[in-house]
Write a protein that holds these residues in place. Structure first.
Motif, PDB file in Angstrom:
ATOM      1  N   GLY A   1       0.784  -1.233   0.000  1.00  0.00           N
ATOM      2  CA  GLY A   1       0.000   0.000   0.000  1.00  0.00           C
ATOM      3  C   GLY A   1       0.810   1.275   0.000  1.00  0.00           C
ATOM      4  O   GLY A   1       0.231   2.366   0.001  1.00  0.00           O
ATOM      5  N   GLU A   2       2.124   1.174  -0.011  1.00  0.00           N
ATOM      6  CA  GLU A   2       2.971   2.364  -0.038  1.00  0.00           C
ATOM      7  C   GLU A   2       3.598   2.519  -1.415  1.00  0.00           C
ATOM      8  O   GLU A   2       4.036   1.543  -2.033  1.00  0.00           O
ATOM      9  N   TYR A   3       3.670   3.753  -1.903  1.00  0.00           N
ATOM     10  CA  TYR A   3       4.264   4.016  -3.207  1.00  0.00           C
ATOM     11  C   TYR A   3       5.788   3.906  -3.126  1.00  0.00           C
ATOM     12  O   TYR A   3       6.396   4.159  -2.087  1.00  0.00           O
ATOM     13  N   LEU A   4       6.379   3.547  -4.241  1.00  0.00           N
ATOM     14  CA  LEU A   4       7.835   3.526  -4.327  1.00  0.00           C
ATOM     15  C   LEU A   4       8.392   4.947  -4.261  1.00  0.00           C
ATOM     16  O   LEU A   4       7.805   5.874  -4.834  1.00  0.00           O
ATOM     17  N   ALA A   5       9.515   5.098  -3.605  1.00  0.00           N
ATOM     18  CA  ALA A   5      10.240   6.376  -3.628  1.00  0.00           C
ATOM     19  C   ALA A   5      11.162   6.338  -4.847  1.00  0.00           C
ATOM     20  O   ALA A   5      12.296   5.854  -4.770  1.00  0.00           O
ATOM     21  N   LEU A   6      10.652   6.820  -5.983  1.00  0.00           N
ATOM     22  CA  LEU A   6      11.382   6.651  -7.250  1.00  0.00           C
ATOM     23  C   LEU A   6      12.721   7.363  -7.262  1.00  0.00           C
ATOM     24  O   LEU A   6      13.657   6.905  -7.924  1.00  0.00           O
ATOM     25  N   ASP A   7      12.831   8.475  -6.533  1.00  0.00           N
ATOM     26  CA  ASP A   7      14.129   9.150  -6.495  1.00  0.00           C
ATOM     27  C   ASP A   7      15.183   8.255  -5.844  1.00  0.00           C
ATOM     28  O   ASP A   7      16.327   8.168  -6.318  1.00  0.00           O
ATOM     29  N   LYS A   8      14.776   7.547  -4.792  1.00  0.00           N
ATOM     30  CA  LYS A   8      15.711   6.629  -4.131  1.00  0.00           C
ATOM     31  C   LYS A   8      15.961   5.390  -4.995  1.00  0.00           C
ATOM     32  O   LYS A   8      17.089   4.881  -5.056  1.00  0.00           O
ATOM     33  N   ILE A   9      14.906   4.918  -5.663  1.00  0.00           N
ATOM     34  CA  ILE A   9      15.050   3.759  -6.552  1.00  0.00           C
ATOM     35  C   ILE A   9      16.062   4.051  -7.657  1.00  0.00           C
ATOM     36  O   ILE A   9      16.981   3.264  -7.908  1.00  0.00           O
ATOM     37  N   THR A  10      15.893   5.176  -8.323  1.00  0.00           N
ATOM     38  CA  THR A  10      16.789   5.500  -9.451  1.00  0.00           C
ATOM     39  C   THR A  10      18.212   5.768  -8.970  1.00  0.00           C
ATOM     40  O   THR A  10      19.180   5.371  -9.628  1.00  0.00           O
ATOM     41  N   ASP A  11      18.345   6.409  -7.829  1.00  0.00           N
ATOM     42  CA  ASP A  11      19.684   6.636  -7.287  1.00  0.00           C
ATOM     43  C   ASP A  11      20.355   5.308  -6.968  1.00  0.00           C
ATOM     44  O   ASP A  11      21.539   5.105  -7.288  1.00  0.00           O
ATOM     45  N   GLY A  12      19.588   4.389  -6.366  1.00  0.00           N
ATOM     46  CA  GLY A  12      20.162   3.092  -6.032  1.00  0.00           C
ATOM     47  C   GLY A  12      20.550   2.297  -7.259  1.00  0.00           C
ATOM     48  O   GLY A  12      21.654   1.730  -7.331  1.00  0.00           O
ATOM     49  N   ILE A  13      19.674   2.251  -8.269  1.00  0.00           N
ATOM     50  CA  ILE A  13      19.975   1.503  -9.489  1.00  0.00           C
ATOM     51  C   ILE A  13      21.190   2.088 -10.189  1.00  0.00           C
ATOM     52  O   ILE A  13      22.048   1.343 -10.710  1.00  0.00           O
ATOM     53  N   SER A  14      21.300   3.410 -10.193  1.00  0.00           N
ATOM     54  CA  SER A  14      22.426   4.046 -10.896  1.00  0.00           C
ATOM     55  C   SER A  14      23.768   3.714 -10.260  1.00  0.00           C
ATOM     56  O   SER A  14      24.822   3.825 -10.905  1.00  0.00           O
ATOM     57  N   ARG A  15      23.746   3.270  -9.002  1.00  0.00           N
ATOM     58  CA  ARG A  15      24.993   2.915  -8.308  1.00  0.00           C
ATOM     59  C   ARG A  15      25.297   1.424  -8.326  1.00  0.00           C
ATOM     60  O   ARG A  15      26.349   1.000  -7.844  1.00  0.00           O
ATOM     61  N   LEU A  16      24.385   0.622  -8.862  1.00  0.00           N
ATOM     62  CA  LEU A  16      24.639  -0.814  -8.952  1.00  0.00           C
ATOM     63  C   LEU A  16      25.707  -1.091  -9.998  1.00  0.00           C
ATOM     64  O   LEU A  16      25.738  -0.462 -11.059  1.00  0.00           O
ATOM     65  N   GLY A  17      26.573  -2.070  -9.706  1.00  0.00           N
ATOM     66  CA  GLY A  17      27.683  -2.355 -10.613  1.00  0.00           C
ATOM     67  C   GLY A  17      27.642  -3.757 -11.183  1.00  0.00           C
ATOM     68  O   GLY A  17      26.761  -4.564 -10.862  1.00  0.00           O
ATOM     69  N   LEU A  18      28.605  -4.052 -12.034  1.00  0.00           N
ATOM     70  CA  LEU A  18      28.733  -5.363 -12.676  1.00  0.00           C
ATOM     71  C   LEU A  18      30.130  -5.920 -12.447  1.00  0.00           C
ATOM     72  O   LEU A  18      30.744  -6.502 -13.336  1.00  0.00           O
ATOM     73  N   GLN A  19      30.626  -5.740 -11.238  1.00  0.00           N
ATOM     74  CA  GLN A  19      31.933  -6.274 -10.894  1.00  0.00           C
ATOM     75  C   GLN A  19      31.767  -7.557 -10.082  1.00  0.00           C
ATOM     76  O   GLN A  19      30.858  -7.669  -9.266  1.00  0.00           O
ATOM     77  N   HIS A  20      32.652  -8.508 -10.328  1.00  0.00           N
ATOM     78  CA  HIS A  20      32.627  -9.725  -9.521  1.00  0.00           C
ATOM     79  C   HIS A  20      33.023  -9.385  -8.088  1.00  0.00           C
ATOM     80  O   HIS A  20      33.810  -8.484  -7.830  1.00  0.00           O
ATOM     81  N   GLY A  21      32.465 -10.111  -7.151  1.00  0.00           N
ATOM     82  CA  GLY A  21      32.763  -9.886  -5.748  1.00  0.00           C
ATOM     83  C   GLY A  21      31.693  -9.100  -5.018  1.00  0.00           C
ATOM     84  O   GLY A  21      31.772  -8.922  -3.799  1.00  0.00           O
ATOM     85  N   GLN A  22      30.683  -8.607  -5.752  1.00  0.00           N
ATOM     86  CA  GLN A  22      29.618  -7.832  -5.113  1.00  0.00           C
ATOM     87  C   GLN A  22      28.313  -8.617  -4.992  1.00  0.00           C
ATOM     88  O   GLN A  22      27.345  -8.122  -4.421  1.00  0.00           O
ATOM     89  N   ALA A  23      28.294  -9.832  -5.531  1.00  0.00           N
ATOM     90  CA  ALA A  23      27.034 -10.572  -5.647  1.00  0.00           C
ATOM     91  C   ALA A  23      26.394 -10.888  -4.300  1.00  0.00           C
ATOM     92  O   ALA A  23      25.166 -10.955  -4.197  1.00  0.00           O
TER      93      ALA A  23
END
Length: 399
Positions: free
Chosen positions: A117-139
């Motif tokens: 019942g709570e809306y997503l905080a899209l500003d936090k969602i986009t900030d978080g996704i933009s910081r996700l990486g594709l380096q081994h060792g973070q999985a």
């Protein structure tokens, strides 16, 4: 088959990461899984008719393509019962992740878990996704990012030789409360570098989900967000796995082992749980009856509270069998709890009350076995005891 130390990114060509985006106070709350090539994919969802926005967006993606390259997940908010805005937010989350990864929107599945019942905080969602990486060792950070009231991560990685190639399969899951699959507040993700078509994978996933994830229960509630997704990117270079393949059973066994391990890990981590309860039913006329009866036993609040209290009240067990809807002969039921047989063909046995009480209080895994003596089929189900802490956790879930 061997179990190895690994992560969801252990199969060839997979990457994963998790970050803290501020959706939760402290713990990581957003993550993704990515395959460097398109992967065959299969998914099973909750049977709750109220289905969260991310499920609807993911279902639509599967209608457009039977392959995936990524899964993006947030915890802290379920984005369920959020109307048209929720659908727009889930689609935005999918689109933003696709853009970051350079893939098509329909190649990205979206999952959310948390408060309804709570809306997503899209500003936090986009900030978080933009910081996700594709380096081994973070999985391993992804494993944390999907958790809600879970007390521990749930992960397994296994390997098997198929067609002379080393095939790796890894699974992660979250789930602690509102667990009563078909399915539950449960997310499970499996990656493998095996080669198999999406169509064949879907058939296998559906069958094995019925025998594993759909056989666990914590509290009898079926959630709005539950999803199991399997991705197979083929980078192990084995011959495509079809039912006629001479080593198809190896792959099937791998998937069963991963599903069952994660299912039991969810059941044992039930909110407030102190014990895992495994129920085995044998001597049934069909495997469906066996699974149905096993799940009714482990779902019974009276059985669960008795196991918490160390009370060997077998009347609660046979009562659950009676209302299960399965087929049996009332005068031929035998029941054992751990090493103690307490009922033989529906007549009470002489057993050590003190010994059974000690078993119930000192073991972490309680095994209940019911023999119906009317057939040859078997079934398993898993759950946990129901403790005082379950009420405390859920009475204050939003606060």
């Amino acid at each position: 088959m061997k179990v190895i130390k690994g992560t969801i990114a252990s199969p060839k060509g997979f990457y994963a990461d998790g970050k803290h985006a501020g959706l939760k106070r402290k713990r990581k709350d957003i993550g993704w899984i990515f395959s460097e090539v398109k992967a065959s994919a299969a998914a099973v969802y909750t049977t709750n008719q109220i289905q969260a926005a991310p499920i609807q967006v993911t279902k639509n993606a599967f209608k457009q393509s039977d392959t995936l390259q990524a899964i993006v997940v947030n915890s802290g908010s379920a984005n369920a019962c959020t109307g048209s805005r929720g659908l727009e937010d889930a689609s935005y989350m999918q689109n933003f992740a696709a853009t970051q990864l350079g893939v098509q929107n329909e190649e990205v599945a979206v999952c959310s878990t948390g408060v309804i019942g709570e809306y997503l905080a899209l500003d936090k969602i986009t900030d978080g996704i933009s910081r996700l990486g594709l380096q081994h060792g973070q999985a391993s950070d992804f494993e944390e990012a999907i958790l809600t009231t879970d007390t521990k991560k749930k992960q397994i990685t296994i390997q098997e030789m198929i067609d002379g190639k080393c095939v790796t399969m890894s699974g992660v899951a979250k789930g602690s409360g509102m667990i009563h699959p078909n399915m539950a507040t449960m997310l499970a993700f499996v990656t493998t570098d095996a080669t198999i078509s999406s169509a064949d994978l879907q058939i296998l996933v559906k069958k094995l989900v019925d025998e594993t994830f759909n056989q666990i229960t914590v509290d009898g509630d079926t959630s709005t967000n539950d999803t199991v997704i399997v991705m197979a990117n083929g980078l192990a270079k084995n011959k495509s796995l079809v039912e006629e393949h001479p080593e198809f059973s190896k792959f099937k066994d791998m998937l069963r082992v991963v599903f069952e391990h994660l299912a039991k890990a969810i059941a044992s981590d039930g909110e407030g749980a102190t014990k895992l309860i495994e129920v085995a039913v044998k001597g049934a006329t069909s495997s469906l009856d066996a699974r149905m009866i096993a799940k009714k036993i482990v779902s019974s609040s009276l059985v669960k509270t008795a196991m918490f209290g160390g009370d060997a009240n077998w009347g609660r067990i046979i009562c659950a069998i009676g209302y299960s809807g399965g087929r049996f002969a009332p005068d031929y039921i035998s029941i054992s709890v751990g090493p103690y047989q307490i009922l033989n063909k529906s007549e009470a046995c002489i057993y050590s009350e003190e010994g059974l009480h000690t078993y119930l209080n000192e073991t972490d895994v309680i095994r209940i076995e019911a023999d119906l003596h009317v057939g040859l089929e078997t079934g398993l189900a898993w759950g946990c005891d129901l403790s005082y802490d379950y009420v405390k956790i859920n009475a204050c879930y939003r606060t």
